[in-house]
Design an enzyme around this catalytic site. Sequence first.
Site, PDB file in Angstrom:
ATOM      1  CD  GLU A 278      -7.721  -0.710   6.992  1.00 43.44           C
ATOM      2  OE1 GLU A 278      -7.402  -0.046   6.007  1.00 43.44           O
ATOM      3  OE2 GLU A 278      -7.441  -1.910   7.103  1.00 43.44           O
TER       4      GLU A 278
ATOM      5  N   GLY B  23      -3.873   4.790  -0.595  1.00 42.22           N
ATOM      6  CA  GLY B  23      -3.138   5.982  -1.014  1.00 42.22           C
ATOM      7  C   GLY B  23      -3.780   6.556  -2.259  1.00 42.22           C
TER       8      GLY B  23
ATOM      9  CG  MET C  63      -0.612  -2.716   0.254  1.00 44.04           C
ATOM     10  SD  MET C  63       0.529  -2.622   1.649  1.00 44.04           S
ATOM     11  CE  MET C  63       1.586  -4.025   1.339  1.00 44.04           C
ATOM     12  CD  GLU C  64      -4.750  -5.122   2.054  1.00 39.51           C
ATOM     13  OE1 GLU C  64      -5.376  -4.090   1.710  1.00 39.51           O
ATOM     14  OE2 GLU C  64      -3.714  -5.083   2.733  1.00 39.51           O
TER      15      GLU C  64
ATOM     16  CG  ASP D  53      -1.128   7.285   2.108  1.00 39.70           C
ATOM     17  OD1 ASP D  53      -0.518   7.105   1.063  1.00 39.70           O
ATOM     18  OD2 ASP D  53      -1.807   6.386   2.661  1.00 39.70           O
TER      19      ASP D  53
HETATM   20  N1  ADE Z   1      -2.822   1.885   2.002  1.00 43.25           N
HETATM   21  C1  ADE Z   1      -2.910   3.144   2.452  1.00 43.25           C
HETATM   22  N2  ADE Z   1      -1.958   3.919   1.922  1.00 43.25           N
HETATM   23  C2  ADE Z   1      -1.229   3.114   1.096  1.00 43.25           C
HETATM   24  C3  ADE Z   1      -0.105   3.316   0.285  1.00 43.25           C
HETATM   25  N3  ADE Z   1       0.481   4.509   0.206  1.00 43.25           N
HETATM   26  N4  ADE Z   1       0.377   2.249  -0.408  1.00 43.25           N
HETATM   27  C4  ADE Z   1      -0.209   1.043  -0.319  1.00 43.25           C
HETATM   28  N5  ADE Z   1      -1.267   0.785   0.441  1.00 43.25           N
HETATM   29  C5  ADE Z   1      -1.781   1.819   1.152  1.00 43.25           C
END
Ligand code: ADE
Length: 246
Positions: free
Chosen positions: A13, A79, A190-191, A214
């Site tokens: 990234e 996501g 996640m951050e 995704d």
């Molecule tokens: N970062 C990118 N895709 C993710 C996902 N599916 N879950 C958590 N963090 C992500």
Amino acid sequence: MSRTALIAAMHEELAALLPAIEDARTEQRGGREFWLGRLGEHEVIAVRSGIGKVAAAVTATLLLDHYQAQRVLFLGVAGGLGPGVKVGDVVVADALLQHDMDASPIFPRHEVPLTGLARFPVDAAFSAAVARGAAAAIAQAGRSTEAAELVGHPSRVHRGLIVSGDRFVSTSAESQALREALPDALAVEMEGAAVAQVCHAFDVPLAVVRSISDRADDTAHIDFGAFLSRVAGPLGLAIVQQALRF
Ligand code: ADE
């Protein structure tokens, strides 16, 4: 000009961004490598935080307390959760929440105990500039082959809630549960919410921008890998360059 911190969780990234930093020098601190320099007329400090809320919070604290960053931009992938949020779209947070925080029944679900907050704010003006930058970056990337090919549809910029937790969401059952608990959540990562909590504590402006790698479902791990290696880096650089112009 304010000293802007640029944080991303993973190497891919930040990979395109680091070589673009002028007069760069690096410093090691707390197990992280901080890149200090300039992007055009802006003083920047770029750093890879590592994945997850604790790694992100440690990094943000170092940036604010030691390096005295005056604003923070977190960038990376996420996501998609919201119904119209597709792979290749960009989400700019207007608030961030920790979806795995739950001290109920003592505190309401998702509230960070003793802060009175579940949804942590972003800086409205900085986030608006980042959203304009993202739109400009998409227009630029739309003309480049790789991103357009992988995404296969015109990308959009969304503004709204981003949720964070210490879990890569990779089943449809999990993403459905998140949608039920938090119907207005546009994206999961996640951050971001951890950095938002730290910025709130230090009263420093924050923006968070995520490109959607995704749909946080059963194919998430496949889409994530391809997007990360082929699109995330260049798109991240383009977003930062454009955002700093506004
Ligand atoms: N970062 C990118 N895709 C993710 C996902 N599916 N879950 C958590 N963090 C992500």
